[in-house]
Design a protein around this motif. Structure first.
Motif, PDB file in Angstrom:
ATOM      1  N   ARG A 100      52.026  19.037   4.076  1.00  0.00           N
ATOM      2  CA  ARG A 100      51.583  17.710   4.497  1.00  0.00           C
ATOM      3  C   ARG A 100      51.969  16.677   3.446  1.00  0.00           C
ATOM      4  NH1 ARG A 100      47.915  21.300   6.489  1.00  0.00           N
ATOM      5  NH2 ARG A 100      47.312  21.031   8.675  1.00  0.00           N
ATOM      6  N   GLU A 101      51.778  15.407   3.819  1.00  0.00           N
ATOM      7  CA  GLU A 101      52.109  14.318   2.902  1.00  0.00           C
ATOM      8  C   GLU A 101      51.352  14.485   1.594  1.00  0.00           C
ATOM      9  OE1 GLU A 101      52.396   9.424   2.901  1.00  0.00           O
ATOM     10  OE2 GLU A 101      52.117  10.555   4.761  1.00  0.00           O
ATOM     11  N   GLY A 102      52.082  14.313   0.508  1.00  0.00           N
ATOM     12  CA  GLY A 102      51.507  14.490  -0.818  1.00  0.00           C
ATOM     13  C   GLY A 102      51.832  15.825  -1.446  1.00  0.00           C
ATOM     14  N   THR A 107      64.088  22.600 -11.955  1.00  0.00           N
ATOM     15  CA  THR A 107      63.226  21.698 -12.732  1.00  0.00           C
ATOM     16  C   THR A 107      62.940  20.386 -12.004  1.00  0.00           C
ATOM     17  OG1 THR A 107      65.160  20.761 -13.867  1.00  0.00           O
ATOM     18  CG2 THR A 107      64.094  22.663 -14.904  1.00  0.00           C
ATOM     19  N   VAL A 108      63.265  20.313 -10.724  1.00  0.00           N
ATOM     20  CA  VAL A 108      63.112  19.055  -9.985  1.00  0.00           C
ATOM     21  C   VAL A 108      62.205  19.284  -8.780  1.00  0.00           C
ATOM     22  CG1 VAL A 108      64.296  17.197  -8.774  1.00  0.00           C
ATOM     23  CG2 VAL A 108      65.421  18.348 -10.683  1.00  0.00           C
ATOM     24  N   GLU A 109      61.248  18.390  -8.592  1.00  0.00           N
ATOM     25  CA  GLU A 109      60.355  18.442  -7.440  1.00  0.00           C
ATOM     26  C   GLU A 109      60.389  17.113  -6.697  1.00  0.00           C
ATOM     27  OE1 GLU A 109      56.757  21.533  -8.452  1.00  0.00           O
ATOM     28  OE2 GLU A 109      56.512  19.433  -9.017  1.00  0.00           O
ATOM     29  N   CYS A 110      59.958  17.178  -5.445  1.00  0.00           N
ATOM     30  CA  CYS A 110      59.871  15.978  -4.614  1.00  0.00           C
ATOM     31  C   CYS A 110      58.487  15.930  -3.982  1.00  0.00           C
ATOM     32  CB  CYS A 110      60.944  16.023  -3.535  1.00  0.00           C
ATOM     33  SG  CYS A 110      60.782  14.727  -2.278  1.00  0.00           S
ATOM     34  N   VAL A 111      57.906  14.748  -3.934  1.00  0.00           N
ATOM     35  CA  VAL A 111      56.613  14.561  -3.282  1.00  0.00           C
ATOM     36  C   VAL A 111      56.855  14.091  -1.856  1.00  0.00           C
ATOM     37  CG1 VAL A 111      54.412  13.333  -3.312  1.00  0.00           C
ATOM     38  CG2 VAL A 111      55.513  13.987  -5.466  1.00  0.00           C
ATOM     39  N   LEU A 112      56.259  14.786  -0.883  1.00  0.00           N
ATOM     40  CA  LEU A 112      56.427  14.397   0.518  1.00  0.00           C
ATOM     41  C   LEU A 112      55.612  13.140   0.798  1.00  0.00           C
ATOM     42  CD1 LEU A 112      56.158  17.858   2.349  1.00  0.00           C
ATOM     43  CD2 LEU A 112      58.215  16.609   1.663  1.00  0.00           C
ATOM     44  N   GLU A 113      56.300  12.053   1.074  1.00  0.00           N
ATOM     45  CA  GLU A 113      55.605  10.816   1.423  1.00  0.00           C
ATOM     46  C   GLU A 113      56.550   9.910   2.202  1.00  0.00           C
ATOM     47  OE1 GLU A 113      54.358   8.976  -2.169  1.00  0.00           O
ATOM     48  OE2 GLU A 113      56.383   8.707  -2.962  1.00  0.00           O
ATOM     49  N   ASP A 114      55.962   9.193   3.163  1.00  0.00           N
ATOM     50  CA  ASP A 114      56.700   8.237   3.994  1.00  0.00           C
ATOM     51  C   ASP A 114      57.870   8.888   4.716  1.00  0.00           C
ATOM     52  OD1 ASP A 114      55.003   6.187   3.120  1.00  0.00           O
ATOM     53  OD2 ASP A 114      56.249   5.804   1.365  1.00  0.00           O
ATOM     54  N   ARG A 115      57.720  10.131   5.127  1.00  0.00           N
ATOM     55  CA  ARG A 115      58.758  10.824   5.871  1.00  0.00           C
ATOM     56  C   ARG A 115      58.393  10.859   7.357  1.00  0.00           C
ATOM     57  NH1 ARG A 115      62.164  14.885   3.609  1.00  0.00           N
ATOM     58  NH2 ARG A 115      61.478  16.298   5.239  1.00  0.00           N
TER      59      ARG A 115
END
Length: 251
Positions: free
Chosen positions: A59-61, A69-77
């Motif tokens: 879910r979002e967030g 070493t790279v992450e992404c935060v799920l938002e505004d998708r």
């Protein structure tokens, strides 16, 4: 085996195939920065298809890995748009160049049997079927998926059914040497399909890499969808004017 060319002339200019190649190249340049690290990672974060997000496991967030070493935060998708967007995105220069080469080799002849508008619809449906196959292979996966490979797999499946005996010249490595071998399309494409199945069974689930089940799902979708999408008059015209091309299927 890597295809170099096919001995299968076309009767019409492949407008849709050219447009798809141009659109993929435009997305790679304008959205993904020609593979520059920051635009590439941002495009994956914004538009890559994530199976776990589509099915509600994420879910979002939530955070997803884009690399060691790279992450992404799920938002505004907009999750339902990602299966469409992701099929026009790629992860590297090798990824996009290989995909577009395969599309050029096989797409023009499939389009020749369908016409440009039908071919575009066929291509998109194969891409969606490929995405569905990858989602079903690991529904809770947080691994982003991009690439035209699934849709192009559908084009290859259609080609195998339409022109099974068309000759395809392939670059084949033999130890330290390279040679060119011409084989029937059904052999080369059948070998490719079986390789996707075997690799899909061997590859660990939930890890990044090649979306083998998307390739296989797209291929099967192409085999099935070519019947309602092809135009019998176009195919008959091709077979009459190019006698070396034979179809062993009755549509």
């Amino acid at each position: 085996m890597f295809p170099l060319r096919d001995e299968n002339p076309t009767l019409r200019t492949p407008l849709a195939t050219i447009a798809l190649i141009a659109l993929n190249a435009l997305v790679w340049a304008m959205l993904q920065g020609l593979g520059s690290p920051l635009p590439l990672l941002q495009s994956l974060c914004d538009w890559a298809m994530i199976p776990g997000e589509l099915l509600g496991y994420l879910r979002e967030g939530d955070r997803i890995p884009l690399g060691p070493t790279v992450e992404c935060v799920l938002e505004d998708r907009v999750p339902w748009l990602t299966p469409f967007a992701s099929m026009f995105m790629h992860g590297s220069w090798l990824h996009i160049l290989t995909n577009l080469w395969f599309l050029w080799i096989f797409g023009d002849n499939v389009e020749d049997a369908m016409g440009p508008l039908r071919f575009l619809g066929f291509y998109l449906l194969c891409g969606l079927a490929a995405a569905a196959a990858q989602v079903l292979s690991d529904p809770a996966s947080s691994v982003p998926m991009v690439g035209a490979s699934g849709a192009i797999g559908g084009v290859m499946g259609a080609y195998a059914r339409l022109y099974p005996h068309a000759r395809v010249e392939n670059l084949v490595p033999l130890g330290f040497y390279l040679t060119v071998v011409a084989v029937p399309a059904y052999f080369m494409l059948g070998y490719w399909f079986l390789l996707q199945i075997l690799e899909g069974l061997i590859a660990p689930a939930g890890q990044g890499g090649v979306a083998f089940w998307a390739h296989a799902g797209g291929f099967l979708a192409g085999v099935l969808l070519v019947r309602p999408f092809h135009r019998p008059d176009f195919l008959a015209e091709r077979l009459n004017q190019t006698p070396r091309v034979r179809s062993r299927y009755r549509f």
